[in-house]
Write a protein that holds these residues in place. Sequence first.
Motif, PDB file in Angstrom:
ATOM      1  N   THR A   1       1.057  -8.344   4.911  1.00  0.00           N
ATOM      2  CA  THR A   1       0.771  -9.371   3.896  1.00  0.00           C
ATOM      3  C   THR A   1      -0.728  -9.485   3.656  1.00  0.00           C
ATOM      4  OG1 THR A   1       2.738 -10.635   4.497  1.00  0.00           O
ATOM      5  CG2 THR A   1       1.000 -11.814   3.328  1.00  0.00           C
ATOM      6  N   LEU A   2      -1.496  -9.472   4.727  1.00  0.00           N
ATOM      7  CA  LEU A   2      -2.953  -9.531   4.587  1.00  0.00           C
ATOM      8  C   LEU A   2      -3.463  -8.338   3.792  1.00  0.00           C
ATOM      9  CD1 LEU A   2      -5.706 -10.795   5.339  1.00  0.00           C
ATOM     10  CD2 LEU A   2      -5.633  -9.429   7.454  1.00  0.00           C
ATOM     11  N   ALA A   3      -2.959  -7.153   4.097  1.00  0.00           N
ATOM     12  CA  ALA A   3      -3.374  -5.943   3.377  1.00  0.00           C
ATOM     13  C   ALA A   3      -3.045  -6.062   1.892  1.00  0.00           C
ATOM     14  CB  ALA A   3      -2.702  -4.722   3.980  1.00  0.00           C
ATOM     15  N   ALA A   4      -1.852  -6.557   1.578  1.00  0.00           N
ATOM     16  CA  ALA A   4      -1.450  -6.699   0.178  1.00  0.00           C
ATOM     17  C   ALA A   4      -2.337  -7.708  -0.549  1.00  0.00           C
ATOM     18  CB  ALA A   4       0.017  -7.124   0.100  1.00  0.00           C
ATOM     19  N   MET A   5      -2.652  -8.821   0.108  1.00  0.00           N
ATOM     20  CA  MET A   5      -3.481  -9.848  -0.523  1.00  0.00           C
ATOM     21  C   MET A   5      -4.909  -9.362  -0.759  1.00  0.00           C
ATOM     22  SD  MET A   5      -1.522 -12.520  -1.002  1.00  0.00           S
ATOM     23  CE  MET A   5      -2.686 -13.847  -1.275  1.00  0.00           C
ATOM     24  N   LEU A   6      -5.338  -8.390   0.047  1.00  0.00           N
ATOM     25  CA  LEU A   6      -6.685  -7.827  -0.111  1.00  0.00           C
ATOM     26  C   LEU A   6      -6.671  -6.566  -0.983  1.00  0.00           C
ATOM     27  CD1 LEU A   6      -7.982  -8.185   3.562  1.00  0.00           C
ATOM     28  CD2 LEU A   6      -8.877  -9.395   1.554  1.00  0.00           C
ATOM     29  N   ASN A   7      -5.489  -6.234  -1.541  1.00  0.00           N
ATOM     30  CA  ASN A   7      -5.323  -5.012  -2.335  1.00  0.00           C
ATOM     31  C   ASN A   7      -5.664  -3.760  -1.523  1.00  0.00           C
ATOM     32  OD1 ASN A   7      -4.508  -6.304  -4.774  1.00  0.00           O
ATOM     33  ND2 ASN A   7      -6.650  -6.889  -5.117  1.00  0.00           N
ATOM     34  N   CYS A   8      -5.363  -3.813  -0.230  1.00  0.00           N
ATOM     35  CA  CYS A   8      -5.614  -2.668   0.641  1.00  0.00           C
ATOM     36  C   CYS A   8      -4.316  -1.875   0.782  1.00  0.00           C
ATOM     37  CB  CYS A   8      -6.100  -3.153   2.004  1.00  0.00           C
ATOM     38  SG  CYS A   8      -7.738  -3.920   1.967  1.00  0.00           S
TER      39      CYS A   8
ATOM     40  N   GLY B   1      -4.097   1.581   0.119  1.00  0.00           N
ATOM     41  CA  GLY B   1      -4.358   3.028   0.121  1.00  0.00           C
ATOM     42  C   GLY B   1      -3.877   3.678   1.397  1.00  0.00           C
ATOM     43  N   THR B   2      -4.501   4.839   1.697  1.00  0.00           N
ATOM     44  CA  THR B   2      -4.078   5.560   2.895  1.00  0.00           C
ATOM     45  C   THR B   2      -4.402   4.819   4.185  1.00  0.00           C
ATOM     46  OG1 THR B   2      -5.866   6.961   2.107  1.00  0.00           O
ATOM     47  CG2 THR B   2      -3.869   8.028   2.786  1.00  0.00           C
TER      48      THR B   2
ATOM     49  N   ASN C   1      -5.075   1.101   5.417  1.00  0.00           N
ATOM     50  CA  ASN C   1      -5.238  -0.345   5.308  1.00  0.00           C
ATOM     51  C   ASN C   1      -6.344  -0.842   6.223  1.00  0.00           C
ATOM     52  OD1 ASN C   1      -3.089  -0.367   3.596  1.00  0.00           O
ATOM     53  ND2 ASN C   1      -1.611  -1.174   5.065  1.00  0.00           N
ATOM     54  N   LEU C   2      -6.449  -0.220   7.402  1.00  0.00           N
ATOM     55  CA  LEU C   2      -7.410  -0.662   8.402  1.00  0.00           C
ATOM     56  C   LEU C   2      -8.840  -0.544   7.892  1.00  0.00           C
ATOM     57  CD1 LEU C   2      -7.873  -1.658  11.289  1.00  0.00           C
ATOM     58  CD2 LEU C   2      -7.857   0.740  12.036  1.00  0.00           C
ATOM     59  N   THR C   3      -9.172   0.587   7.311  1.00  0.00           N
ATOM     60  CA  THR C   3     -10.528   0.780   6.789  1.00  0.00           C
ATOM     61  C   THR C   3     -10.836  -0.231   5.692  1.00  0.00           C
ATOM     62  OG1 THR C   3     -10.416   3.142   7.284  1.00  0.00           O
ATOM     63  CG2 THR C   3     -12.083   2.432   5.694  1.00  0.00           C
ATOM     64  N   CYS C   4      -9.881  -0.470   4.830  1.00  0.00           N
ATOM     65  CA  CYS C   4     -10.067  -1.403   3.724  1.00  0.00           C
ATOM     66  C   CYS C   4     -10.228  -2.837   4.232  1.00  0.00           C
ATOM     67  CB  CYS C   4      -8.889  -1.298   2.770  1.00  0.00           C
ATOM     68  SG  CYS C   4      -8.963  -2.427   1.356  1.00  0.00           S
ATOM     69  N   ILE C   5      -9.380  -3.244   5.161  1.00  0.00           N
ATOM     70  CA  ILE C   5      -9.453  -4.615   5.675  1.00  0.00           C
ATOM     71  C   ILE C   5     -10.747  -4.825   6.445  1.00  0.00           C
ATOM     72  CG2 ILE C   5      -8.389  -6.254   7.294  1.00  0.00           C
ATOM     73  CD1 ILE C   5      -5.677  -5.193   6.418  1.00  0.00           C
ATOM     74  N   ARG C   6     -11.179  -3.821   7.180  1.00  0.00           N
ATOM     75  CA  ARG C   6     -12.443  -3.932   7.915  1.00  0.00           C
ATOM     76  C   ARG C   6     -13.622  -4.162   6.979  1.00  0.00           C
ATOM     77  NH1 ARG C   6     -11.659   0.999  12.324  1.00  0.00           N
ATOM     78  NH2 ARG C   6     -10.941  -0.317  14.066  1.00  0.00           N
ATOM     79  N   ALA C   7     -13.515  -3.680   5.769  1.00  0.00           N
ATOM     80  CA  ALA C   7     -14.614  -3.817   4.814  1.00  0.00           C
ATOM     81  C   ALA C   7     -14.624  -5.171   4.109  1.00  0.00           C
ATOM     82  CB  ALA C   7     -14.540  -2.697   3.779  1.00  0.00           C
ATOM     83  N   ALA C   8     -13.547  -5.920   4.230  1.00  0.00           N
ATOM     84  CA  ALA C   8     -13.451  -7.220   3.545  1.00  0.00           C
ATOM     85  C   ALA C   8     -14.282  -8.268   4.269  1.00  0.00           C
ATOM     86  CB  ALA C   8     -11.997  -7.665   3.473  1.00  0.00           C
TER      87      ALA C   8
END
Length: 396
Positions: free
Chosen positions: A122-129, A131-132, A134-141
């Motif tokens: 859910t967190l990944a979806a809310m952050l539009n993460c 892609g391949t 999710n961890l890299t994208c969420i870490r950047a938020a």
Amino acid sequence: MQPAYDGSMFAAYQDVILVAPNYRTNVFGFPNSPELPQTGQNLGFLDQRFALDWVQRNIHAFGGDPTKVTIFGESAGAFSVDALLTSFPKNSTPPFRGAILESGQISYRAAPEAPSTPSWDTLAAMLNCTGTSNLTCIRAAPATTIKNIIEMQELVFNPVADNVTLVSNPAQMRLSGNIVNIPVLSGTNAQEGRVFEVGQTNVTQYVQTTFGAIPGLPEQIEAAYPIGQNGLNSDYDVISQIFTEVEFQCSDALFANATASVGIPSWRYYYNASFPDAQPYNFLGVYHSSEIPQVFGSYLLTNPILGPTVQEYALSSFMNGAWAKFAKDPVGGPGWNAIGTGGSFWLGASDQDLGVLGNQGNTNGSGVTVIQESTVDYRCDLYKPLYEAVSGVQIS
């Protein structure tokens, strides 16, 4: 640091050094990301272990002795203490020699923890993460953005059983005897549930929703808490007391007695006192965490406007001293009978080994009154099927 956890009274009056480390919580401490290895999920527990390692290496600079460390925590902090206790095997050398658990443990739970991977998704979806990685994208938020999403979506991130910082079967591990022999002091408050169940007004609906998976159990539970008796004057009172006993009191009774049954010194307390300066709302009574200002002697810091009562001053002095006494000599205990010194309620006898801190009956106490566990635990048999199902151990 929050004022309630100020350690000045321990240092000034008990000659105890108090170390209060921070550790990561929620997604930052327990991410439940499928991209992380199992042993990389409980970062918060690893933080605690790093803090204990820091104490071992540095406490001498503050006049402390690294061989005389007692760990203690309340609620989630007590969960953490139990996780440490059950993850050090019998012949290991943990960085502590005593443990205090206030209102919490993980060995006996009434319901299993729900997996937190859906919260990560859910967190990944809310952050539009999406892609391949999710961890890299969420870490950047930004951390504040993540925090806001978690709070708005009410996402929960629990520890996972990695069998390093948290074993998968803590109750079985304890009863096997394959845990380090660390004396424990544990206990609960008389009305833990009142702060959790505000707004609940229908006992029948509550017990059906909570315990309906076991045929007949909701009816047995409702019958065991009759309105109009023993201070239970409303549905809210009843629901709060059910929550108190199933989530905290009865499970702690199992924890304390199971510990004693394998030869580990175990003491248990029952905190039962309520003071005006500790009441955010006057109906909460002896609620979850209300003992903390008494343990730390910090009640003047938490509410400097309302002065303490004589009982509060005396009880806090006693509890502060009892916790320090235990820390200085865990094998000697806090000053009352150890569990199993001649038997106990859960083990089939009825010795007096439960230390009531505060009020007992019509007496407003300022120290400890030792009673039989069965005096307060008489409804605990109702919940054995729940604890057995989750813990995987048979409860006699």
